[in-house]
Design a protein around this motif. Structure first.
Motif, mmCIF file in Angstrom:
data_model
loop_
_atom_site.group_PDB
_atom_site.id
_atom_site.type_symbol
_atom_site.label_atom_id
_atom_site.label_comp_id
_atom_site.label_asym_id
_atom_site.label_seq_id
_atom_site.Cartn_x
_atom_site.Cartn_y
_atom_site.Cartn_z
ATOM 1 N N GLY A 199 -3.148 8.283 2.546
ATOM 2 C CA GLY A 199 -3.745 8.441 1.224
ATOM 3 C C GLY A 199 -2.828 9.098 0.217
ATOM 4 O O GLY A 199 -3.251 9.420 -0.899
ATOM 5 N N GLU A 200 -1.562 9.304 0.595
ATOM 6 C CA GLU A 200 -0.586 9.927 -0.310
ATOM 7 C C GLU A 200 0.142 8.827 -1.091
ATOM 8 O O GLU A 200 1.312 8.521 -0.856
ATOM 9 N N LEU A 201 -0.558 8.232 -2.036
ATOM 10 C CA LEU A 201 -0.063 7.042 -2.730
ATOM 11 C C LEU A 201 1.148 7.345 -3.616
ATOM 12 O O LEU A 201 2.058 6.517 -3.733
ATOM 13 N N ASN A 202 1.157 8.516 -4.243
ATOM 14 C CA ASN A 202 2.292 8.863 -5.109
ATOM 15 C C ASN A 202 3.580 9.004 -4.299
ATOM 16 O O ASN A 202 4.643 8.526 -4.714
ATOM 17 N N LEU A 203 3.484 9.663 -3.146
ATOM 18 C CA LEU A 203 4.660 9.824 -2.288
ATOM 19 C C LEU A 203 5.104 8.475 -1.722
ATOM 20 O O LEU A 203 6.303 8.218 -1.581
ATOM 21 N N SER A 204 4.132 7.630 -1.410
ATOM 22 C CA SER A 204 4.451 6.293 -0.916
ATOM 23 C C SER A 204 5.212 5.505 -1.973
ATOM 24 O O SER A 204 6.208 4.831 -1.682
ATOM 25 N N LEU A 205 4.763 5.627 -3.211
ATOM 26 C CA LEU A 205 5.422 4.936 -4.325
ATOM 27 C C LEU A 205 6.830 5.473 -4.544
ATOM 28 O O LEU A 205 7.759 4.713 -4.848
ATOM 29 N N GLU A 206 7.016 6.779 -4.362
ATOM 30 C CA GLU A 206 8.354 7.377 -4.493
ATOM 31 C C GLU A 206 9.331 6.764 -3.488
ATOM 32 O O GLU A 206 10.487 6.484 -3.817
ATOM 33 N N GLN B 186 9.067 2.257 6.047
ATOM 34 C CA GLN B 186 8.160 2.674 7.112
ATOM 35 C C GLN B 186 7.428 3.958 6.719
ATOM 36 O O GLN B 186 6.227 4.100 6.960
ATOM 37 N N ARG B 187 8.174 4.884 6.093
ATOM 38 C CA ARG B 187 7.535 6.136 5.668
ATOM 39 C C ARG B 187 6.534 5.882 4.544
ATOM 40 O O ARG B 187 5.471 6.520 4.480
ATOM 41 N N ALA B 188 6.860 4.948 3.660
ATOM 42 C CA ALA B 188 5.934 4.600 2.577
ATOM 43 C C ALA B 188 4.615 4.087 3.140
ATOM 44 O O ALA B 188 3.534 4.424 2.636
ATOM 45 N N ALA B 189 4.700 3.276 4.194
ATOM 46 C CA ALA B 189 3.492 2.732 4.825
ATOM 47 C C ALA B 189 2.660 3.843 5.465
ATOM 48 O O ALA B 189 1.415 3.841 5.375
ATOM 49 N N VAL B 190 3.338 4.797 6.108
ATOM 50 C CA VAL B 190 2.625 5.916 6.734
ATOM 51 C C VAL B 190 1.938 6.759 5.668
ATOM 52 O O VAL B 190 0.769 7.138 5.798
ATOM 53 N N ARG B 191 2.678 7.058 4.614
ATOM 54 C CA ARG B 191 2.107 7.872 3.537
ATOM 55 C C ARG B 191 0.934 7.169 2.855
ATOM 56 O O ARG B 191 -0.041 7.817 2.457
#
Length: 218
Positions: free
Chosen positions: A187-194, A178-183
């Motif tokens: 536009g925070e793609l690197n954090l989403s990928l993490e 869920q947090r990955a989707a929000v990130r």
């Protein structure tokens, strides 16, 4: 400031002060029914008491965004905090308020879910706290209130650790997704990928642990 605010409360009798303390447990922008529930006063006493608080500018009143219901809140958050610190058995009181809200229509509205998430987060019920904080995060993300959504998801990650091992793994993965989707929406793609990588790592570690347990039993 704290001394001055405490002095401003000395004008009220113990009964009024006790009502103020109970009201300090309520969320901001609470409704009349909430105040009535927590104060345990009849309707006439409610209006008399609210008149005093509004007259003395201890509380403020305003209409909701639809212009239908009147909402109340403390005019000064520091004063509210002073009163809140004097309240005994806070977790029980928050749980009691949340139970009252659940029996009404609060779980069906985004504002109600936020109130439930707030009160359960202050109670001992981590399961309900997780449930409503996750739902609040989802509602906030849909309104593009991403920072607030992330705050609720951070709370959920902490709460997930309180569940039994199997549930903890699943719920942590659920919140990370869920947090990955929000990130990603931010536009925070690197954090989403993490976050997504964290899920994969947890699944891999869990699979290795299960394989070892099976091997031991063989």
């Amino acid at each position: 400031l704290k001394s001055w605010l405490s002095l401003s409360l000395s004008q009220y009798n113990p009964e009024i002060l006790n009502i103020l303390r109970k009201a300090s447990v309520l969320e901001d922008n609470f409704e009349l029914e909430s105040f009535r529930f927590i104060s345990n006063l009849d309707l006439e006493q409610i209006f008399e008491t609210l008149y005093i608080f509004l007259r003395d500018q201890i509380m403020l009143a305003k209409k909701d965004s639809w212009g239908v219901k009147i909402k109340y809140q403390f005019a000064n958050q520091a004063l509210k905090q002073i009163l809140y610190e004097q309240v005994p058995h806070k977790p029980d009181l928050h749980s009691k308020i949340a139970g009252f809200y659940e029996k009404r229509n609060y779980p069906q509205t985004p504002e109600g879910v936020l109130a439930l998430a707030f009160h359960f987060s202050k109670s001992a019920d981590y399961q309900k706290s997780f449930q409503y904080s996750q739902q609040a995060a989802e509602n906030l993300a849909q309104k593009f209130a991403f920072d607030q959504a992330l705050q609720h998801l951070e709370s959920c990650l902490g709460l997930a650790q309180k569940f039994p091992a199997k549930e903890k793994t699943a719920k942590t993965a659920q919140i990370l997704a869920q947090r990955a989707a929000v990130r990603k929406s931010m536009g925070e793609l690197n954090l989403s990928l993490e976050d997504l990588n964290q899920i994969l790592n947890r699944v891999l570690i869990n699979s290795i642990r299960i394989s070892r347990e099976i091997a031991k039993q063989a």
